[in-house]
Design an enzyme around this catalytic site. Structure first.
Site, PDB file in Angstrom:
ATOM      1  N   VAL A 158     -57.103 -99.889  -6.513  1.00 45.73           N
ATOM      2  CA  VAL A 158     -55.781-100.497  -6.393  1.00 45.73           C
ATOM      3  C   VAL A 158     -55.100-100.437  -7.746  1.00 45.73           C
ATOM      4  O   VAL A 158     -55.716-100.726  -8.783  1.00 45.73           O
ATOM      5  CB  VAL A 158     -55.874-101.957  -5.912  1.00 45.73           C
ATOM      6  CG1 VAL A 158     -54.491-102.597  -5.866  1.00 45.73           C
ATOM      7  CG2 VAL A 158     -56.528-102.026  -4.544  1.00 45.73           C
TER       8      VAL A 158
ATOM      9  N   ASP B 280     -63.058-111.721  -1.900  1.00 44.20           N
ATOM     10  CA  ASP B 280     -62.853-111.817  -3.347  1.00 44.20           C
ATOM     11  C   ASP B 280     -61.809-112.884  -3.669  1.00 44.20           C
ATOM     12  O   ASP B 280     -60.830-112.628  -4.367  1.00 44.20           O
ATOM     13  CB  ASP B 280     -62.434-110.468  -3.908  1.00 44.20           C
ATOM     14  CG  ASP B 280     -62.645-110.368  -5.418  1.00 44.20           C
ATOM     15  OD1 ASP B 280     -63.317-111.244  -5.983  1.00 44.20           O
ATOM     16  OD2 ASP B 280     -62.139-109.412  -6.030  1.00 44.20           O
TER      17      ASP B 280
END
Length: 337
Positions: free
Chosen positions: A38, A171
């Site tokens: 990302v 996460d």
């Protein structure tokens, strides 16, 4: 949750994304996910006009464009890449929630499949907490609203995003809670990092579910433990991996607080800015802090989120109810003055 809303996605050109990320340079990489990386970058904002022809016409006409910060999720690893790409689009456009970052566009050219998400305007909760003075601006009521926003977004992920199976974020930590207008929290970055355990450091491990750390098996309850750590951070006004905690215990704030939650000593960790405030260089008792009932309710549900055994942890629906009760107690305090 805003169901029934028509969600129009922008179709971004690969060439624009390549320029914005300098050919997917690691300089722009902000995390890893199970199937790639990302990146944070800036792209032209076309207000969700999805036609490339429209964009080209817009450019030629000389209309003003604005730049917008985005998170670019590049899916490049694993099998059935295209299938995963379309499933994520379907899932993220079926439901929209104010406490989750929105999918704003995509790119599907040749072998590159990319999802483009909004990147909230006020950085992350992690950034906010790093500057301890920032928390001076937040009353207990405002902190409860922030906690509730995150809880509602996480509950949406767990219960509403897929009819077939429960979704795990994987996460949950302050760096993955972005702050929008009026510091409204938005959950971001599904599944980044925990799939790549060798890359973890102290700033990530302090959020880990102890059972996950032993088994490396991620469950819904792992998200709930991590959320409990965030509740502590907002309560204390400091990050869980602040050196003040790591120096005492290398597992950070949660490890220190869990013993204090049993004997009431946790209250000593309450952000002092909620107890005292400085006016004209004089320290006076603050009216911005919690009342006893609100505080006790908050700490009770925080303790449950941080239970060692996953089976003892509450669902996010229960967490939301308890945080709402805590907020109601605080509201009663305000009204009674």
């Amino acid at each position: 949750m805003l169901q029934g809303e028509t969600i129009v996605l922008s179709r971004f050109r690969l060439s624009d994304i390549m320029v914005a990320t300098e050919n997917f340079s690691d300089i722009y990489c902000i995390g890893l996910h199970e199937y790639g990386k990302v990146y944070k970058a800036e792209l032209d904002d076309f207000k969700n006009k999805s036609s490339l022809a429209f964009k080209e016409k817009l450019n030629d006409s000389g209309w003003p464009k604005t730049r917008v910060n985005v998170a670019i999720k590049h899916i490049s690893n694993g099998v059935n890449v295209k299938q995963r790409f379309f499933l994520e689009i379907e899932m993220r456009t079926s439901y929209k929630h104010p406490n989750m970052v929105s999918l704003i566009g995509f790119c599907d050219e040749d072998d590159d499949v990319i999802l483009v998400y909004e990147h909230a305007s006020n950085k992350s909760l992690d950034d906010y907490l790093k500057n301890v003075d920032n928390m001076n601006n937040l009353t207990w009521t405002q902190r409860l609203h922030m906690c509730l926003g995150i809880a509602r977004g996480l509950n949406h992920i767990h219960t509403k995003m897929d009819n077939q199976e429960r979704i795990i974020h994987g996460d949950i930590r302050s760096a993955n809670i972005l702050l929008g207008e009026n510091l409204g929290p938005k959950i971001a970055y599904f599944g980044i990092s925990n799939f790549h355990l060798e890359n973890q450091n102290t700033s990530t491990k302090v959020y880990w579910d102890p059972e996950f750390e032993r088994t490396r098996i991620m469950k819904i309850e792992s998200d709930i433990f991590s959320f409990g750590v965030i509740l502590l951070e907002i309560f204390c006004g400091r990050l869980a991996y602040d050196s003040i905690y790591i120096d005492e215990n290398d597992k950070g704030l949660a490890a220190i607080a869990r013993s204090g939650l049993n004997d009431g000593a946790i209250k000593k960790l309450l952000d002092p800015k909620l107890i005292n405030e400085v006016i004209n260089d004089e320290i006076i008792t603050s009216n911005r802090g919690p009342n006893q009932n609100s505080l006790d309710t908050f700490l009770k549900i925080t303790h449950q989120c941080l239970e060692e055994a996953q089976a003892k942890r509450p669902t996010m629906e229960t967490v939301i109810k308890e945080l709402e009760i805590s907020l109601n107690f605080q509201s009663l305090k305000t009204i009674s003055r």
